[in-house]
Design an enzyme around this catalytic site. Sequence first.
Site, PDB file in Angstrom:
ATOM      1  CD  GLU A  41      24.611  32.310  45.065  1.00  0.00           C
ATOM      2  OE1 GLU A  41      25.826  32.390  44.861  1.00  0.00           O
ATOM      3  OE2 GLU A  41      24.094  31.451  45.806  1.00  0.00           O
ATOM      4  CB  CYS A  80      24.605  28.321  48.987  1.00  0.00           C
ATOM      5  SG  CYS A  80      24.770  27.223  50.376  1.00  0.00           S
ATOM      6  CE  LYS A 138      41.498  32.660  51.934  1.00  0.00           C
ATOM      7  NZ  LYS A 138      40.650  33.417  52.861  1.00  0.00           N
TER       8      LYS A 138
HETATM    9  O1  TXE Z   1      33.452  34.602  47.480  1.00  0.00           O
HETATM   10  P1  TXE Z   1      34.811  33.903  47.072  1.00  0.00           P
HETATM   11  P2  TXE Z   1      33.229  36.050  48.162  1.00  0.00           P
HETATM   12  C1  TXE Z   1      29.010  34.145  46.209  1.00  0.00           C
HETATM   13  C2  TXE Z   1      28.041  35.276  46.427  1.00  0.00           C
HETATM   14  C3  TXE Z   1      28.916  36.405  46.822  1.00  0.00           C
HETATM   15  C4  TXE Z   1      30.138  36.149  45.966  1.00  0.00           C
HETATM   16  C5  TXE Z   1      31.419  36.743  46.445  1.00  0.00           C
HETATM   17  O2  TXE Z   1      27.386  35.573  45.212  1.00  0.00           O
HETATM   18  O3  TXE Z   1      28.361  37.644  46.536  1.00  0.00           O
HETATM   19  O4  TXE Z   1      30.258  34.745  45.957  1.00  0.00           O
HETATM   20  O5  TXE Z   1      31.737  36.312  47.773  1.00  0.00           O
HETATM   21  C6  TXE Z   1      38.727  32.378  48.911  1.00  0.00           C
HETATM   22  N1  TXE Z   1      42.330  30.939  45.535  1.00  0.00           N
HETATM   23  N2  TXE Z   1      29.126  33.277  47.369  1.00  0.00           N
HETATM   24  O6  TXE Z   1      34.087  37.079  47.537  1.00  0.00           O
HETATM   25  O7  TXE Z   1      35.730  34.900  46.505  1.00  0.00           O
HETATM   26  C7  TXE Z   1      38.188  33.549  49.713  1.00  0.00           C
HETATM   27  O8  TXE Z   1      39.229  34.188  50.410  1.00  0.00           O
HETATM   28  C8  TXE Z   1      41.897  30.326  46.642  1.00  0.00           C
HETATM   29  C9  TXE Z   1      28.179  32.228  47.400  1.00  0.00           C
HETATM   30  O9  TXE Z   1      33.363  35.907  49.609  1.00  0.00           O
HETATM   31  O10 TXE Z   1      34.473  32.702  46.284  1.00  0.00           O
HETATM   32  C10 TXE Z   1      37.202  32.862  50.615  1.00  0.00           C
HETATM   33  O11 TXE Z   1      37.859  32.237  51.701  1.00  0.00           O
HETATM   34  N3  TXE Z   1      40.935  30.842  47.438  1.00  0.00           N
HETATM   35  C11 TXE Z   1      28.559  31.144  48.349  1.00  0.00           C
HETATM   36  C12 TXE Z   1      36.596  31.800  49.695  1.00  0.00           C
HETATM   37  O12 TXE Z   1      37.566  31.621  48.643  1.00  0.00           O
HETATM   38  C13 TXE Z   1      40.378  32.004  47.082  1.00  0.00           C
HETATM   39  C14 TXE Z   1      29.185  31.593  49.629  1.00  0.00           C
HETATM   40  C15 TXE Z   1      35.265  32.209  49.071  1.00  0.00           C
HETATM   41  O13 TXE Z   1      35.417  33.467  48.483  1.00  0.00           O
HETATM   42  C16 TXE Z   1      40.780  32.688  45.920  1.00  0.00           C
HETATM   43  C17 TXE Z   1      30.106  32.697  49.455  1.00  0.00           C
HETATM   44  C18 TXE Z   1      41.805  32.105  45.128  1.00  0.00           C
HETATM   45  N4  TXE Z   1      42.267  32.655  44.009  1.00  0.00           N
HETATM   46  C19 TXE Z   1      30.030  33.500  48.357  1.00  0.00           C
HETATM   47  N5  TXE Z   1      40.047  33.812  45.830  1.00  0.00           N
HETATM   48  C20 TXE Z   1      27.367  30.250  48.601  1.00  0.00           C
HETATM   49  N6  TXE Z   1      26.495  30.091  47.604  1.00  0.00           N
HETATM   50  O14 TXE Z   1      27.236  29.686  49.670  1.00  0.00           O
HETATM   51  C21 TXE Z   1      39.209  33.836  46.886  1.00  0.00           C
HETATM   52  N7  TXE Z   1      39.410  32.747  47.661  1.00  0.00           N
END
Ligand code: TXE
Length: 476
Positions: A378, A279, A170
């Site tokens: 972050e 990250c 996913k």
């Molecule tokens: O992250 P999410 P997002 C941090 C960074 C960014 C913030 C939001 O601060 O601004 O997160 O990013 C899936 N059950 N990082 O919204 O929501 C989602 O679809 C299962 C830091 O993109 O955590 C995606 O595939 N899965 C980080 C994945 O989780 C779920 C890198 C990550 O999304 C879900 C990315 C649920 N209930 C974001 N809800 C780093 N530090 O590398 C969402 N997802």
Amino acid sequence: MKPLLINGEQITTADAFENINPSDRSDVIDRHALAGAKDTQHAIEAARAAFPGWARSGPQERHDLLKKVSDEIMTRSHELGELLAREEGKTLPEAIGETVRAAQIFDFFAGEALRLNGETLPSVRPNIQIDITREPVGVVGIIAPWNFPIAIPAWKIAPALCYGNTVVFKPAELVPGCAWALADIIQRAGAPPGVINLVTGPGRVVGQTMLDSAEIDAISFTGSVETGRVVAEACVTRMRKFQLEMGGKNPLVVLDDADLEVALDCAINGAFFSTGQRCTASSRLIVTQGIHSRFVEELSARMRALRVGHALAKDTQIGPVVNETQLKQDLDYIGIGVAQGGNLRVGGEVVRRDTEGHFLTPALITDTTNDMRINREEVFGPVASVIRVKDYDEALHVANDTEFGLSSGICTTSLRHASHFKRNAEAGMVMVNLPTAGVDYHVPFGGTKGSSYGAREQGSYAREFFTTVKTAYTLP
Ligand code: TXE
């Protein structure tokens, strides 16, 4: 419409979503199938049905599949790199570099497939032989973020397949293009139906269905701390294996004795390349007082010269922020940094270019203290802050004073300080005279404290997560 990939079949859905270019919002790259809970269930069932066959596959078959995937990604690295730059916004050279990295990762695990081994030990009891072997975990759910659209899926999927697991993948909603390309390559390279399944759609539907399913044996997740917690709770409830890679608030310590040029290179690269959306980005620059003013002055000058623009434009050094939500988050944090007493020394401006994109100039906030929110949470954008400290001891203390522990860097010419820092930095990865971001693919990746949970990713350490150990006793 780019379809889902389930059980070797391309499946279209009634609804679709658009993949928008953050450098140019008028550029709709493609439309992608929008999976629901039923499609996700279907993918999980396909992976479950394919598991016994793939678990029995031999090293040669796994090697050949992974090698073929690597070869195609490498051959198409410019085309895939362009797609990556268009959908995520990192510059074209960065995007091609990431694509080449994905190919190298598949190549590495092609080799690992030929190196599967176990141990044979004598028993403490007479005439008994003990075999310790590693078996695949089963159906692995892979939930990926948007900031490395091909490398992160590669470093999760390649070991999963190498060690005999089947996959439900996913990707993040913002980057379905590379995800489709990768799944399609793996399928065409000869993966048996159901070994790789791609389900594009929202986290709260597709991701949640994966978390709720009793048919998934392990979850590998990279993303926010908030979602990581949801994943962890769901996995603990089901007693299922999981690994999490989450945020960072990575320090770069610059000591008085640092080579200033090296320190500036590390700060510019670590804090702002890939638009700071890593990250491992250096978001806290911890600088001792003797070098502080020279460092801030020269860093500001270099930052002003950075060219922010369209990810595909030849002279761009910093691409756009990934979307409007992330841009708002970046600006909010800059505002919070200033409101709490920081000084916005340079950047932090939304700028216009020929195309409508989310362009933000790299921001430096000086005169901050480590208790400010800008130094605790972050941001995930081209935003760094400077914390002035007295000496090495205070620098180390401030570097470690964080809930996170992914990557920790120091710039110094002192062997004594470098050695002490390597031993005492509370982080999974330590960098000496190198940017906090930018790692090799054949060694472990991961952090301590709130940054990571579970077994390390990458290199041969990946087998800890993607295999289960079996101990067999035989009385011949
Ligand atoms: O992250 P999410 P997002 C941090 C960074 C960014 C913030 C939001 O601060 O601004 O997160 O990013 C899936 N059950 N990082 O919204 O929501 C989602 O679809 C299962 C830091 O993109 O955590 C995606 O595939 N899965 C980080 C994945 O989780 C779920 C890198 C990550 O999304 C879900 C990315 C649920 N209930 C974001 N809800 C780093 N530090 O590398 C969402 N997802």
